[in-house]
Scaffold this motif. Structure first.
Motif, PDB file in Angstrom:
ATOM      1  N   ARG A 512      -7.339  57.926  83.320  1.00 55.66           N
ATOM      2  CA  ARG A 512      -8.768  57.619  83.468  1.00 55.66           C
ATOM      3  C   ARG A 512      -9.559  58.809  82.935  1.00 55.66           C
ATOM      4  N   PHE A 513     -10.439  58.550  81.978  1.00 58.33           N
ATOM      5  CA  PHE A 513     -11.224  59.612  81.372  1.00 58.33           C
ATOM      6  C   PHE A 513     -12.456  59.868  82.233  1.00 58.33           C
ATOM      7  N   ASP A 514     -12.295  60.725  83.215  1.00 57.72           N
ATOM      8  CA  ASP A 514     -13.400  61.039  84.122  1.00 57.72           C
ATOM      9  C   ASP A 514     -13.646  62.537  84.129  1.00 57.72           C
ATOM     10  N   GLY A 515     -14.615  62.947  84.890  1.00 53.90           N
ATOM     11  CA  GLY A 515     -14.905  64.373  85.004  1.00 53.90           C
ATOM     12  C   GLY A 515     -16.149  64.771  84.251  1.00 53.90           C
ATOM     13  N   TYR A 516     -16.060  64.808  82.920  1.00 50.52           N
ATOM     14  CA  TYR A 516     -17.162  65.343  82.120  1.00 50.52           C
ATOM     15  C   TYR A 516     -17.250  64.617  80.783  1.00 50.52           C
ATOM     16  N   ARG A 517     -18.458  64.579  80.242  1.00 52.80           N
ATOM     17  CA  ARG A 517     -18.663  64.099  78.887  1.00 52.80           C
ATOM     18  C   ARG A 517     -18.526  65.258  77.908  1.00 52.80           C
ATOM     19  N   GLY A 518     -18.246  64.914  76.661  1.00 50.90           N
ATOM     20  CA  GLY A 518     -18.192  65.946  75.635  1.00 50.90           C
ATOM     21  C   GLY A 518     -16.988  65.786  74.736  1.00 50.90           C
ATOM     22  N   ARG A 519     -16.762  66.810  73.928  1.00 50.08           N
ATOM     23  CA  ARG A 519     -15.692  66.791  72.929  1.00 50.08           C
ATOM     24  C   ARG A 519     -14.474  67.537  73.458  1.00 50.08           C
ATOM     25  N   TYR A 520     -13.346  66.846  73.456  1.00 48.17           N
ATOM     26  CA  TYR A 520     -12.088  67.420  73.916  1.00 48.17           C
ATOM     27  C   TYR A 520     -11.006  67.164  72.862  1.00 48.17           C
ATOM     28  N   LEU A 521      -9.779  67.591  73.168  1.00 41.75           N
ATOM     29  CA  LEU A 521      -8.673  67.513  72.219  1.00 41.75           C
ATOM     30  C   LEU A 521      -7.476  66.800  72.824  1.00 41.75           C
ATOM     31  N   PHE A 522      -6.639  66.242  71.956  1.00 44.31           N
ATOM     32  CA  PHE A 522      -5.243  66.018  72.290  1.00 44.31           C
ATOM     33  C   PHE A 522      -4.433  66.504  71.098  1.00 44.31           C
ATOM     34  N   HIS A 523      -3.234  67.026  71.370  1.00 50.15           N
ATOM     35  CA  HIS A 523      -2.475  67.674  70.300  1.00 50.15           C
ATOM     36  C   HIS A 523      -1.031  67.881  70.715  1.00 50.15           C
ATOM     37  N   CYS A 524      -0.215  68.195  69.729  1.00 45.54           N
ATOM     38  CA  CYS A 524       1.153  68.633  69.986  1.00 45.54           C
ATOM     39  C   CYS A 524       1.108  70.076  70.470  1.00 45.54           C
ATOM     40  N   HIS A 525       1.892  70.391  71.514  1.00 45.47           N
ATOM     41  CA  HIS A 525       1.903  71.766  72.017  1.00 45.47           C
ATOM     42  C   HIS A 525       3.089  72.573  71.502  1.00 45.47           C
ATOM     43  N   ASN A 526       3.815  72.070  70.489  1.00 43.13           N
ATOM     44  CA  ASN A 526       4.569  72.988  69.642  1.00 43.13           C
ATOM     45  C   ASN A 526       3.501  73.762  68.884  1.00 43.13           C
ATOM     46  N   ALA A 527       3.359  75.049  69.170  1.00 43.56           N
ATOM     47  CA  ALA A 527       2.185  75.784  68.685  1.00 43.56           C
ATOM     48  C   ALA A 527       2.131  75.860  67.168  1.00 43.56           C
ATOM     49  N   GLU A 528       3.285  75.894  66.497  1.00 41.29           N
ATOM     50  CA  GLU A 528       3.275  75.883  65.039  1.00 41.29           C
ATOM     51  C   GLU A 528       2.791  74.535  64.503  1.00 41.29           C
ATOM     52  N   HIS A 529       3.201  73.435  65.133  1.00 40.61           N
ATOM     53  CA  HIS A 529       2.710  72.121  64.721  1.00 40.61           C
ATOM     54  C   HIS A 529       1.192  72.035  64.898  1.00 40.61           C
ATOM     55  N   GLU A 530       0.730  72.552  66.033  1.00 36.59           N
ATOM     56  CA  GLU A 530      -0.706  72.537  66.342  1.00 36.59           C
ATOM     57  C   GLU A 530      -1.510  73.281  65.276  1.00 36.59           C
ATOM     58  N   ASP A 531      -1.040  74.454  64.885  1.00 35.07           N
ATOM     59  CA  ASP A 531      -1.751  75.248  63.881  1.00 35.07           C
ATOM     60  C   ASP A 531      -1.739  74.585  62.515  1.00 35.07           C
ATOM     61  N   MET A 532      -0.762  73.733  62.287  1.00 33.45           N
ATOM     62  CA  MET A 532      -0.625  73.085  60.982  1.00 33.45           C
ATOM     63  C   MET A 532      -1.104  71.643  61.024  1.00 33.45           C
ATOM     64  N   GLY A 533      -2.128  71.378  61.844  1.00 36.44           N
ATOM     65  CA  GLY A 533      -2.879  70.145  61.739  1.00 36.44           C
ATOM     66  C   GLY A 533      -2.674  69.108  62.812  1.00 36.44           C
ATOM     67  N   MET A 534      -1.739  69.283  63.775  1.00 34.38           N
ATOM     68  CA  MET A 534      -1.412  68.206  64.707  1.00 34.38           C
ATOM     69  C   MET A 534      -2.300  68.256  65.952  1.00 34.38           C
ATOM     70  N   MET A 535      -3.626  68.068  65.720  1.00 25.95           N
ATOM     71  CA  MET A 535      -4.621  67.952  66.777  1.00 25.95           C
ATOM     72  C   MET A 535      -5.590  66.842  66.395  1.00 25.95           C
ATOM     73  N   ALA A 536      -6.272  66.294  67.411  1.00 22.97           N
ATOM     74  CA  ALA A 536      -7.297  65.272  67.172  1.00 22.97           C
ATOM     75  C   ALA A 536      -8.370  65.390  68.248  1.00 22.97           C
ATOM     76  N   ASN A 537      -9.549  64.870  67.932  1.00 27.13           N
ATOM     77  CA  ASN A 537     -10.697  64.937  68.828  1.00 27.13           C
ATOM     78  C   ASN A 537     -10.806  63.696  69.702  1.00 27.13           C
ATOM     79  N   VAL A 538     -11.227  63.905  70.942  1.00 30.79           N
ATOM     80  CA  VAL A 538     -11.590  62.827  71.855  1.00 30.79           C
ATOM     81  C   VAL A 538     -13.031  63.075  72.294  1.00 30.79           C
ATOM     82  N   GLU A 539     -13.912  62.142  72.007  1.00 33.79           N
ATOM     83  CA  GLU A 539     -15.307  62.234  72.423  1.00 33.79           C
ATOM     84  C   GLU A 539     -15.500  61.338  73.641  1.00 33.79           C
ATOM     85  N   ILE A 540     -15.875  61.940  74.779  1.00 34.61           N
ATOM     86  CA  ILE A 540     -16.111  61.196  76.012  1.00 34.61           C
ATOM     87  C   ILE A 540     -17.613  61.027  76.179  1.00 34.61           C
ATOM     88  N   THR A 541     -18.072  59.780  76.197  1.00 30.54           N
ATOM     89  CA  THR A 541     -19.514  59.511  76.194  1.00 30.54           C
ATOM     90  C   THR A 541     -19.965  58.879  77.509  1.00 30.54           C
TER      91      THR A 541
END
Length: 541
Positions: A512-541
């Motif tokens: 459940r997307f609750d708590g706060y509105r705004g721009r957040y992330l989801f991503h791979c937490h292999n840190a090298e994968h993350e640095d090389m593009g494996m992130m995306a934006n989630v906008e909670i309105t």
């Protein structure tokens, strides 16, 4: 109830047979079977990454005492807010005995100081950046307003760093480091200091804070920018779990050391990414626990609460506790990423991916005084097979317990509550002409809106991986509904914020997307994968 519909559909529910895009030869493997093969992978996950070997002699295991990170004292408690100050600075410290190692630190220590907070009592942490590079602080697992969540372009600039005009950020370029300038008009940057405010409106649990700078998260964490944050409340304290000196935070991380004692890391100087052999992830050959190599802890013959964090960039572990007689001790899981389970779950071995946390109780009462219990990694080999040891020093009276009911406040979201289902693929690909790691075929762009959700909506997300990807959602916790179309595994219990996808595996999660509105992330937490593009934006309105 609102009509349930599907967005971002059209992706395959199973991967089938697919040749993963070759990443400099490091990933010339075939992902087989999609959903059908996931059960086999779930018990024996593949290693994603390459080992970086140290160039200094390594100490024997179980010689260095286990350090316990200091608990940071607030500078004030006025107005119902606990206020802390942390200076990010470079220091030289002794990680390996007799070897001096420069580190980037929070407050001059590695790990950084632990913050202990109370549920519902706000915390403000003022970070001062005395490092030579910009930084961003993310409280991993925190229910945090977007302005304090540590978005990757919300930089804290050091004194001598030039201003990033109009929100332009030198973006990721993939494995060979060819940059791709990106513009983020929403970036909020400050010089030298920034206040991060955490309401602490969340379940008691073990969180951790770390650097989250766009394109350079992996080298910053590797160099030392990580620390623990524990949330407590009276209900948990009334359960009678092991506490005080028998509650041990354990930050497990691997590292490698250069010939001069510095931390070795295959970076591309000031460019994003790593050298080609390590594009899948960087694995060190030294296992550190709370910043010490293969440490030992003098323990009572009693129950201990181990609050375990995998703070490694890319290394996965399968933990097992074994005494000197070869007897395996139970790992009784009482909590997950986002707090206590409804009831304990007993494991013989416990897999833990980068950024996952597990709260477990181990009972040493049956171990003879003078014997050891080793915490081993069944996914390791050679020196990386050992993690740490406990030396049983004395018999004691132990009044702690693990109750049959731990928590009654876990969310009971049902699939029928979801207003939509989304599909996401995590796989290797091409990014600006180079190698990268992509979500739905796209590399991260801070100016692009990837997903828009309404505050309060329940959604089901179906995640599919090519190789091993620990997927992390900011702001919200989730439950794992299925793996490979089947029931979740035992270690999927409870409320999580990171789920480990094995090669060729799919998983369904609900949140459940609750708590706060705004721009957040989801991503791979292999840190090298993350640095090389494996992130995306989630906008909670």
């Amino acid at each position: 109830m609102r009509e349930r519909h599907v967005e971002r559909s059209g992706l395959p529910r199973g991967l089938g047979r697919r040749q993963v895009l070759g990443i400099g030869g490091a990933l010339g493997l075939t992902v087989v079977g999609g959903l059908a093969a996931s059960a086999a992978f779930s018990r024996h996950p593949a290693v994603t990454g390459a080992v970086l070997h140290s160039a200094v002699p390594l100490p024997p295991a179980f010689q260095v005492p286990l350090p316990l990170p200091a608990v940071l004292a607030p500078v004030s408690r006025t107005g119902g807010v606990d206020r802390y100050e942390i200076t990010q600075r470079e220091v030289t410290m002794e990680i390996l005995p007799g070897v001096r190692t420069p580190m980037w630190t929070y407050g001059g220590t590695f790990p950084g100081p632990t913050i202990e907070s109370r549920r519902g009592r706000p915390v403000t942490v003022t970070h001062r950046n005395d490092l030579p590079v910009p930084t961003v602080v993310h409280l991993h697992g925190g229910r945090t307003p977007a302005a304090s969540d540590g978005y990757p372009t919300d930089l804290v600039l050091p004194r001598s760093w030039p201003d990033a005009a109009h929100g332009t950020h030198a973006g990721h370029g993939g494995g060979n480091g060819s940059g791709h300038a990106m513009r983020d008009p929403r970036a909020v940057q400050t010089r030298r200091t920034r206040d991060y405010t955490f309401p602490m409106d969340q379940r008691p649990t073990l969180l951790w804070y770390h650097d989250h700078r766009m394109d350079f998260t992996a080298p910053a964490i590797w160099r030392g920018l990580a620390g623990l944050h524990i949330v407590r409340d009276g209900a948990e304290e009334s359960l009678g779990l092991p506490s005080g000196p028998r509650e041990l935070p354990l930050m497990i991380a691997d590292r490698a050391f250069a010939a001069d004692g510095s931390l070795a890391y295959p970076s591309l100087r000031d460019r994003p990414g790593v050298r080609e052999p390590y594009l899948a992830g960087v694995l060190g050959d030294v296992i550190l626990v709370n910043g010490a190599p293969w440490p030992v802890h003098e323990a009572d013959a009693a129950k201990y609460r181990l609050r375990i964090l995998n703070a490694s960039n890319a290394r996965h572990y399968e933990l097992e506790a074994v005494d000197d007689d070869g007897r395996r001790l139970d790992l009784v899981q009482i909590g997950a990423d986002q707090g206590l389970l409804a009831a304990p779950v007993t494991h013989g071995r416990l897999p833990i991916a980068p950024a996952e946390r597990y709260d477990v109780v181990v009972d040493f009462s049956g171990v003879p005084v003078g014997n050891r219990v080793r915490l081993v990694n069944r996914l390791g080999s050679g020196r990386t097979r050992e993690v740490m040891a406990f030396r049983i020093a004395r018999k004691v009276t132990d009044h702690s317990r693990v109750p049959a009911t731990l928590a009654k406040d876990l969310p009971n979201w049902r699939r029928s509550d979801a207003v939509r289902v989304r599909d996401f693929s995590f796989r290797a690909g091409r990014m600006h002409g180079d190698h990268g790691w992509l979500i739905d075929g796209l590399p991260f762009d801070p100016a692009r809106s990837d997903v828009t959700v309404r505050l309060g909506d329940v959604e089901v997300w179906r995640l599919v991986a090519d190789v091993h990807h620990p997927v992390h959602l900011h702001l919200v916790g989730f439950r794992v509904l299925t793996r490979g179309g089947r029931s979740p595994l035992a270690h999927d219990a409870g409320l999580k914020d990171t789920v480990s996808l094995r090669p060729g595996e799919s998983a369904e999660i609900i949140t459940r997307f609750d708590g706060y509105r705004g721009r957040y992330l989801f991503h791979c937490h292999n840190a090298e994968h993350e640095d090389m593009g494996m992130m995306a934006n989630v906008e909670i309105t």
